[in-house]
Design an enzyme around this catalytic site. Structure first.
Site, mmCIF file in Angstrom:
data_model
loop_
_atom_site.group_PDB
_atom_site.id
_atom_site.type_symbol
_atom_site.label_atom_id
_atom_site.label_comp_id
_atom_site.label_asym_id
_atom_site.label_seq_id
_atom_site.Cartn_x
_atom_site.Cartn_y
_atom_site.Cartn_z
ATOM 1 N N SER A 1 12.855 -4.445 0.101
ATOM 2 C CA SER A 1 12.081 -3.865 -0.988
ATOM 3 C C SER A 1 11.169 -2.774 -0.461
ATOM 4 O O SER A 1 10.829 -2.738 0.729
ATOM 5 C CB SER A 1 11.252 -4.945 -1.691
ATOM 6 O OG SER A 1 9.998 -5.138 -1.051
ATOM 7 N N ASP A 2 10.746 -1.897 -1.339
ATOM 8 C CA ASP A 2 9.662 -0.994 -0.993
ATOM 9 C C ASP A 2 8.352 -1.776 -1.158
ATOM 10 O O ASP A 2 8.342 -2.922 -1.622
ATOM 11 C CB ASP A 2 9.683 0.253 -1.877
ATOM 12 C CG ASP A 2 9.058 1.462 -1.196
ATOM 13 O OD1 ASP A 2 8.231 1.264 -0.282
ATOM 14 O OD2 ASP A 2 9.375 2.596 -1.570
#
Length: 766
Positions: free
Chosen positions: A293-294
């Site tokens: 994920s960011d």
């Protein structure tokens, strides 16, 4: 009988057999090792509790974090470093060795951690920002700088970088334009593949090999209004033809991890977008690596409006095959309960854990968790002379000569007096640009310092800061008038500070910020020759500068060796060769503006008022994609085609003669564009399909060849299937996308193509 020849033949045969047997043995050994590695991972997964699996899918940060609801969950001291499979922001050989010891000894199964960081354009030695380096149009250069960055980063204990960013960007208001390769999917794919290969190097067990990440999947650069984190509303055709292309090239090149964007596509946030992450990336493209994920991207599914609580956000993300949760802590907190309640399958969490453990295994961390944390190696690898030399070369090749009326450049080193103006000229921080990792302003060469080092000892260099991009204060401009009275030339460093481009740095104006317009007006009034050196991370709209200033260099943010490189070009030690990877508008009202536009039913012509144009500005670019001048000139012959008519599955060779018709040696990027004149769907006015760099001495000529095939004339038909349609094609070749040097050919048969074709340009394929 010739016994000598017979003996030689026997020996050769024995050598061939021995080589064959050795290759079989090596293949069997690799197969056995692969089976043993797979068995090890499965045994390890079988021993893990659900909580330990969730730990492996959790990434913590040791960076300073913003205040907000995720602060406590993100605090490594509160959770404990052993409760995470990876750490963001920890580097330094001694530091990572200590943290790895805590992780290995603090976990029941002694599983090592991955240490990650944003090594975007260098680690300690900083190279040009990616948009600048894209101006070199040199995939091998990008591979070399990525390799050098990997060597430095891994020497400081890092295993994993969140690069390359391969987002296509066609709206310069978006601040993260600076991190990518510009507007074109063909050029973007070439540079994406090269940077992935550079980060990998020879691959494990070489400890200078670093895991790479293609980000931000996908269409993050298509944000509405150029506003960071905004939605991306685009057709499936545009998604396939433009925005997915460099990601597929990165996957083909062996990228290790993929990071989803903060955006949504088709009303589904990317961190929960199973259609694109699972069906497209994993199933269709067969991507076997990690999806990370960011920053807090999973928790942000709540404000997006597709989840109401962290548990639901975690379920959506893991079902979309997001393997690692960066910093929000939701996987650590929520996954075990989701599996136990049956809301998530055991297979889903095991698949994610397997991919994370395999990444650690590929790096050899199960054999030696500390193999990347070697203080002795670190002392010998950072900011070394060869790396600085590469940084200088990359910076030189990234500079674009936008304008040079009356051959004002290059300047003489023996000027009597040279006045340098602009706060940016002495700004070491901005020289590095955004995302400068462990780069130090004290180790970078500013434009002012580079000029002072380059000129003759007899040249007086006077510096007047005059105006800052970050202030509207014009009080310093008065000093310029006094300083330039007896000056030979003025060099003005204008543009943006480093913190005006990058993440969360969207702008509604593309003009010169602060008091710089007033400074430009004053410089014009002096009547002195003026050279503008632009420092910026996005295209700027500078029509007044273009109209009144005779010489303009686009220097971007060039990194550690910026000042040296700018001086090298200003004074002619280096002939500029950069070409724009992104279109420069005349005004912000033109954006998005890009090369591969559609013609429309009423194309602009300059004569018809009822056409696709503006009433208050020209519709054309200030500087088109591919533009870039030289201190010499290049003359092109008419393109020659190997065939005038060909079947869909035949190849076409296109050749063009290029001559250096000027007075000094220079390097030219020969660009090939293609257009299908009539098709069943509308096609772009022209698309980049090839480029090649040539270096020529004065008067020297060469023939440049390009090979085109069905990948170049294929389109996606109404059903989004790859198809070649018969018809007339126009090929354009020149030193800019605006060239009208053309030839035509006809494809006489049609066919549906099998498979997706390759996204990597032909010249870069293995």
């Amino acid at each position: 009988m010739d016994w000598t020849h017979l003996a030689s033949a026997i020996l050769l045969g024995m050598l061939i057999v021995a080589t064959w047997l050795a290759s079989i043995a090596q293949a069997n050994e690799r197969t056995q090792k692969s089976q043993e590695d797979a068995a090890f991972i499965e045994r390890l997964i079988g021993q893990m509790t659900l909580e330990e699996k969730a730990d492996q899918l959790t990434q913590l940060s040791v960076l300073t974090i913003p205040t907000g609801p995720i602060e406590d969950a993100n605090d490594p001291k509160k959770i404990g470093t052993s409760k995470a499979g990876s750490l963001l922001g920890a580097y330094g050989a001694e530091n990572t060795r200590r943290l790895q010891h805590e992780a290995v000894q603090g976990s029941r199964l002694h599983i090592p951690q991955l240490f990650s960081f944003d090594v975007i354009h260098g680690f300690r030695t900083i190279f040009p920002v990616p948009l600048a380096e894209a101006s070199a149009w040199d995939p091998y250069l990008s591979q070399r700088t990525a390799r050098a960055a990997a060597v430095e980063a891994t020497a400081s204990g890092l295993h994993w970088t969140f690069a390359p960013m391969v987002d296509i960007a066609r709206d310069s208001r978006w601040g993260r334009v600076i991190e990518g390769a510009g507007e074109d999917p063909f050029l973007g794919a070439a540079l994406a593949a090269s940077r992935v290969r550079g980060f990998r190097g020879e691959g494990p067990p070489d400890t200078s090999s670093i895991l790479s990440t293609a980000k931000h999947f996908v269409a993050y650069g298509a944000a509405e209004g150029g506003l960071d984190y905004n939605i991306s509303d685009l057709s499936e055709r545009t998604l396939e033809e433009v925005y997915l292309t460099p990601f597929r090239a990165a996957v083909e090149a062996g990228v290790d991890t993929i990071m989803p964007g903060f955006n949504e596509v088709d009303s589904m946030p990317m961190h929960a977008n199973r259609k694109l992450l699972k069906q497209k990336l994993r199933d269709e493209w067969d991507f076997q690596g990690v999806v990370v994920s960011d920053w807090a991207g999973i928790r942000e599914l709540i404000p997006h409006g597709v989840a109401s609580v962290p548990r639901e956000a975690a379920r959506l993300a893991l079902n979309a095959t997001v393997d690692i949760d960066m910093v929000s802590g939701d996987y650590n907190a929520e996954l075990p309960a989701l599996v136990r309640s049956g809301q998530l399958s055991q297979d889903a969490i095991d698949g994610a854990v397997r991919r994370v453990l395999q990444a650690k295994q590929r790096l050899g961390l199960f054999d030696d968790p500390y193999r990347y944390s070697d203080p002795t190696r670190e002392k010998t690898q950072l900011l070394q002379p060869p790396t600085r030399a590469l940084a200088r070369e990359a910076a030189q090749k990234s500079i674009v000569l936008l304008k040079n009326d009356d051959a004002l450049l290059p300047l003489s080193k023996n000027l009597r007096k040279l006045v340098v103006v602009g706060a940016l000229a002495n700004d070491g921080v901005s020289s590095l640009g955004s995302w400068s990792a462990d780069g130090r302003a004290s180790e970078s060469i500013t434009v002012l310092e580079g000029i002072k080092r380059a000129v003759s000892p007899m040249t007086e260099v006077v510096y007047v800061p005059a105006a800052s991009p970050g202030s509207t204060d014009i009080s310093g401009i008065e000093e310029v008038q006094r300083a330039v009275v007896d000056a030979d030339v003025i060099v003005a460093a204008l543009g943006e500070t480093a913190d005006m481009s990058g993440e969360a740095r969207s702008r509604t104006s593309l003009g010169l910020p602060g008091a710089q317009d007033a400074l430009v007006a004053q410089l014009i009034k002096t009547g002195k020759p003026v050279v503008v050196v632009l420092m910026n991370g996005r295209p700027l709209a500078i029509p007044t500068v273009d109209e009144h200033v005779p010489a303009i260099l686009e220097a971007w943010f060039l990194g550690t060796e910026m000042g040296h490189a700018v001086a090298d070009v200003l004074f002619g030690d280096v002939n500029p060769s950069g070409k724009l990877p992104i279109t420069f508008p005349r005004t912000v009202g033109q954006v998005p503006i890009y090369l591969a536009r559609k013609n429309t039913g009423r194309p602009p012509s300059g004569t018809n008022a009822y056409a696709s144009s503006y009433i208050d500005s020209k519709w054309t670019a200030l500087y088109p994609f591919g533009h870039g001048l030289s201190y010499t000139t290049f003359t092109y012959g008419t393109p020659r085609l190997s065939k005038q008519r060909l079947a869909f599955d035949e190849t076409l060779t296109v050749q063009v003669d290029v001559q250096n018709s000027g007075q000094r040696a220079g390097e030219e990027t020969v660009q090939l564009y293609l257009r299908q004149d009539v098709a069943s769907i509308t096609r772009p006015v022209r698309m980049l399909r090839g480029f090649s760099k040539v270096r020529l001495a004065p008067g020297e000529s060469t023939t440049v060849s390009f090979l085109l095939d069905q990948d170049d004339w294929a389109l996606l038909n109404h059903d989004l299937l790859r198809f070649v349609e018969s018809g007339i094609f126009t090929v354009f070749i020149g030193g800019t996308s605006a060239t009208d040097n053309q030839a035509k050919f006809e494809v006489i048969t049609s066919a549906q193509l099998t498979g997706p074709g390759s996204a990597i340009p032909r010249t870069l394929r293995d």
